[in-house]
Design an enzyme around this catalytic site. Sequence first.
Site, short mmCIF file in Angstrom:
data_model
loop_
_atom_site.label_atom_id
_atom_site.label_comp_id
_atom_site.label_asym_id
_atom_site.label_seq_id
_atom_site.Cartn_x
_atom_site.Cartn_y
_atom_site.Cartn_z
N LYS A 175 -2.03 -6.50 -2.63
CA LYS A 175 -0.87 -7.07 -2.62
C LYS A 175 -1.82 -8.35 -2.26
CE LYS A 175 2.72 -3.62 -1.23
NZ LYS A 175 1.91 -2.62 -0.93
N HIS A 192 13.47 1.18 2.24
CA HIS A 192 12.58 0.59 0.97
C HIS A 192 12.71 1.52 -0.13
CE1 HIS A 192 11.84 -2.40 4.86
NE2 HIS A 192 11.89 -0.86 5.20
N ARG A 235 2.59 -0.32 -14.77
CA ARG A 235 3.67 1.04 -16.23
C ARG A 235 4.42 0.61 -15.87
NH1 ARG A 235 6.65 2.80 -11.08
NH2 ARG A 235 6.05 2.14 -9.44
#
Length: 661
Positions: free
Chosen positions: A116, A235, A297
């Site tokens: 990230k 989440h 993906r």
Amino acid sequence: MFRKILIANRGEIACRVIRTARRMGVATVAVYSDADRQALHVAMADEAIRIGPAEAAKSYLDIPAIIAAAKASGAEAVHPGYGFLSENPDFVEAVEAAGLVFIGPSANAIRAMGLKDAAKALMEKAGVPVVPGYHGERQEADFLAGEAAAIGYPVLIKARAGGGGKGMRRVERPADFTAALESARREAESAFGDGRVLVEKYMAKPRHIEVQVFGDGHGNVVHLFERDCSLQRRHQKVIEEAPAPGMTTEMRAVMGAAAVRAAAAIGYSGAGTVEFIADVSKGLRQDRFYFMEMNTRLQVEHPVTEAITGLDLVEWQLRVAAGEPLPKRQEDLVIDGWAFEARLYAENPARDFLPATGRLTVFDLPGEARIDSGVRAGDIITPYYDPMIAKVITHGRDRKEALARLEAALAACRVGGLTTNAGFLARLCRLPAFAAGDVDTGLIGRAGEGLLADPDASEEVFTLAALSALGFLDAPADPDPWGHVRGFRLWGNAAQTVFLDHGGAEHALRVTALGKDRFRIDHDGMATDIRVQSADGRAVQAEFDGHLLPATIHREGADIAVFFAGHGHAFAVTQEAGHQGEAAAGGDRLLAPMPGLVRIVSVAPGARVARGDALVTMEAMKMELVLAAPRDGVVAAVPVAAGDQVAEGALLLALEPEEAA
């Protein structure tokens, strides 16, 4: 186009890829673990190859085993699905080193977006807005605490690798930062083997909006509009929709262009998703959305994009991987209507969404919705893999119509044998804020406990379960008209007692036949009258207090599932030692709970017994009933013997009075 592809995945996504490949004339090879030998994706594929034991690490994550299977089968390309190895650059390189085509992006593109912090730095250079925060290499606790103070609390600590909410902690005040950092690092290290983190500004009212992008090997990149995935628990996404509610044409263009820049910055080819977080505390605004990460993906929620665009994204994947250009340009893409997807899981929302395992005794899903699934009735949901059992997708002319269709589809789901979140999903559809499109990632948490637990079974439900247990809802097999008179007895009303387990508690229900297809059920001090208008062993039309109501019953052995008023309820006919006898015992006496045949007498007068010991075994209604001692004591009399036919209420055994014992 390829002649044959191998699908390096299982379950729903493997079945999804197989369907498109078959339509395109492409042969498919499935791989399977020992736990999936009888799985649906194995049955659907043109051929299947075993790759290892049940554990994912020794099968679906075993790169050499998958490469060997692909080469042995003669496959030309490998589709990774999602999850498992789909975002593993080492797998991409192994596929290509074997002379095969990877149906997805390059290893370099996956690596560029795999961490990230590095991805955010890359996006800043590409002019894509990123969340305010620290995304650098320094990881000293004191330094990160200083960065958090500079950003301003509350902040979010996030693992730099992986996803799914692991290694993520919200911190409200400086005093809690160090403990939260240590906890996040431990979880990230355990989940991803990388304990490094980044620190970002926490948004009070965030929305999770992602953009579907597609690139090819000819330098073309387009976006296929956005999806809103804000309805989350822990989440993890629960219900997704496309397009995003409240999205203006102008903001869609800005967000879509940012997603295209992100994909172009890494020379992206194939299907991908650029995920943004939007601060909607002041509404959905062009200056308040930020890059979070890119999933390199196909996404679980891709069907909603297919529904509003009329495209098959798996077909696009195959064509791009085969070297063809994108089938459409940006100006050719349009939005048609609205779509929702609900993820149907084997889990218990009332127990913090604890995954459930077991056999799917019932699996009937509505034909009006698109159902993407990798299981069938009779399949086992094992602890080895993700417990999602199906995706329910609906499409409508507008959001209201699509949501109404989703709620109706979820209410029509008939899943038995294990606990699912179907009721929870249906209740989500009825949340006023969600129905109005006022969504954010904290909506489920604010809705409260009432959203999580399924309603208790009503007396009507208990009544239907009892009648099913006694065979009164079976389709009449005898053409003789007398065979259609359920519970008929010439000299008075027939009464029988049935014992049912529901939610771990045992219930005794006394069923009295009042006439043709009319019954009274006494349970827990309440009496319920019912008239069975029609029943064929599954579909039932029953009248309660003048109201004619439909229900669906599934009976398999001792297990009974009752689907009534949009909810499913599980029962089991009690047969274990101790259960039937205690319920049927009266003080010192053991009474026959219904007419039947005495099969076994396990004790003789004078024998000392303990509470729960099996004493007499009866056979009634094709069920074996084990009757047990109601207390500790000494057997005084056994007036029956094996082979005796006894009436309901007959004395089977008596104990000595407690004083004498």
